[in-house]
Design a protein around this motif. Structure first.
Motif, PDB file in Angstrom:
ATOM      1  N   TRP A  49       0.825  -1.206   0.000  1.00  0.00           N
ATOM      2  CA  TRP A  49       0.000   0.000   0.000  1.00  0.00           C
ATOM      3  C   TRP A  49       0.858   1.255   0.000  1.00  0.00           C
ATOM      4  N   ALA A  50       2.002   1.212   0.688  1.00  0.00           N
ATOM      5  CA  ALA A  50       2.909   2.365   0.675  1.00  0.00           C
ATOM      6  C   ALA A  50       3.431   2.620  -0.747  1.00  0.00           C
ATOM      7  N   LEU A  51       3.818   1.549  -1.428  1.00  0.00           N
ATOM      8  CA  LEU A  51       4.256   1.699  -2.818  1.00  0.00           C
ATOM      9  C   LEU A  51       3.122   2.220  -3.696  1.00  0.00           C
ATOM     10  N   GLN A  52       1.921   1.723  -3.449  1.00  0.00           N
ATOM     11  CA  GLN A  52       0.769   2.163  -4.236  1.00  0.00           C
ATOM     12  C   GLN A  52       0.524   3.657  -4.055  1.00  0.00           C
ATOM     13  N   LEU A  53       0.567   4.134  -2.820  1.00  0.00           N
ATOM     14  CA  LEU A  53       0.347   5.557  -2.560  1.00  0.00           C
ATOM     15  C   LEU A  53       1.421   6.412  -3.226  1.00  0.00           C
ATOM     16  N   ILE A  54       2.653   5.936  -3.215  1.00  0.00           N
ATOM     17  CA  ILE A  54       3.732   6.687  -3.853  1.00  0.00           C
ATOM     18  C   ILE A  54       3.531   6.739  -5.366  1.00  0.00           C
ATOM     19  N   PHE A  55       3.193   5.597  -5.960  1.00  0.00           N
ATOM     20  CA  PHE A  55       3.051   5.536  -7.413  1.00  0.00           C
ATOM     21  C   PHE A  55       1.860   6.359  -7.906  1.00  0.00           C
TER      22      PHE A  55
END
Length: 245
Positions: free
Chosen positions: A77-83
């Motif tokens: 989810w952290a990667l998703q928010l960044i992307f």
């Protein structure tokens, strides 16, 4: 992770967004970043420590956990928010580029001149940049939803899993810590992601529809101006003909 830094960057994007873009930003911060920081991280903070298998074989529990949870929900989810937030910075960078061109133009031709009526107005290349950023955000959202479903085979976390990977001596039962609570958070994050996709699609359609309407208005105004110009030319020709006669 410093979410305040991300919030500061996206607050600049909000100035150049449409109404749909502001709604998207509110959903991201209130229902995703805030829930992620306040609650979700704590729920998954002890996921590996409380993943219990009915064996004391060294390494079996760790390998079983890695087999069923190759990447943590939190990190995904952290990667998703960044992307999904990175494409919005394209708009900010494009506006900054326009502002620099405007500054150089005024320095060369004087302060009374201007290159853009409003550097943040979405027309020309900035319109395309904004539209591409929306497409990228939608693609990233759908990609991460697919990855989440593909990695865990569903959005629902099981209470018990069976594992026989080495060095487990046989088929052992392993138990997930707080599966119901984690399932609720997973469905909530997936639901907000779907809402963001819907908002992005609505904004894409809104931008395209607005563009078509503006082009039609320009075309009609151009046609009417040409008609008026032709009528004026005809009047001038008639007056010249009568004067000659």
């Amino acid at each position: 992770m410093d979410w305040k830094f991300l919030e500061g960057l996206l607050s600049g994007v909000n100035k150049y967004s449409t109404a749909f873009g502001r709604i998207w930003l509110a959903v991201v911060f209130v229902f995703r970043v805030l829930i992620f920081v306040v609650a979700a991280e704590r729920v998954w903070s002890d996921d590996q420590g409380h993943f219990d298998c009915n064996t004391r074989q060294p390494g079996c529990t760790n390998n079983c956990y890695d087999h069923y949870f190759p990447i943590s929900h939190i990190r995904l989810w952290a990667l998703q928010l960044i992307f999904i937030t990175c494409p919005s910075f394209m708009v900010v960078l494009h506006v900054a580029y326009r502002g620099e061109r405007e500054r150089k133009y005024k320095a060369k031709h004087g302060d009374d001149t201007c290159l853009y009526d409003n550097p943040g107005q979405k027309h020309g290349g900035l319109w395309w940049t904004y539209l591409i950023s929306l497409f990228l955000k939608t693609v990233f959202e759908l990609t991460f939803l697919y990855l989440l479903h593909y990695v865990y085979n569903s959005f629902k976390l099981p209470r018990k899993v069976q594992c026989d990977v080495a060095p487990c001596p046989n088929l052992v039962d392993c138990y997930v810590a707080r599966p119901t609570e984690k399932t609720v958070f997973t469905y909530f994050m997936v639901g907000t992601s779907v809402v963001c996709v819907v908002i992005n699609i609505c904004e894409i359609l809104y931008l395209i529809a607005s563009r078509i309407v503006n082009l039609k208005r320009r075309g009609s105004s151009y046609t009417s101006s040409r008609k008026i110009h032709k009528d004026e030319c005809k009047d001038v020709t008639k007056q010249t003909y009568h004067a000659t006669c």
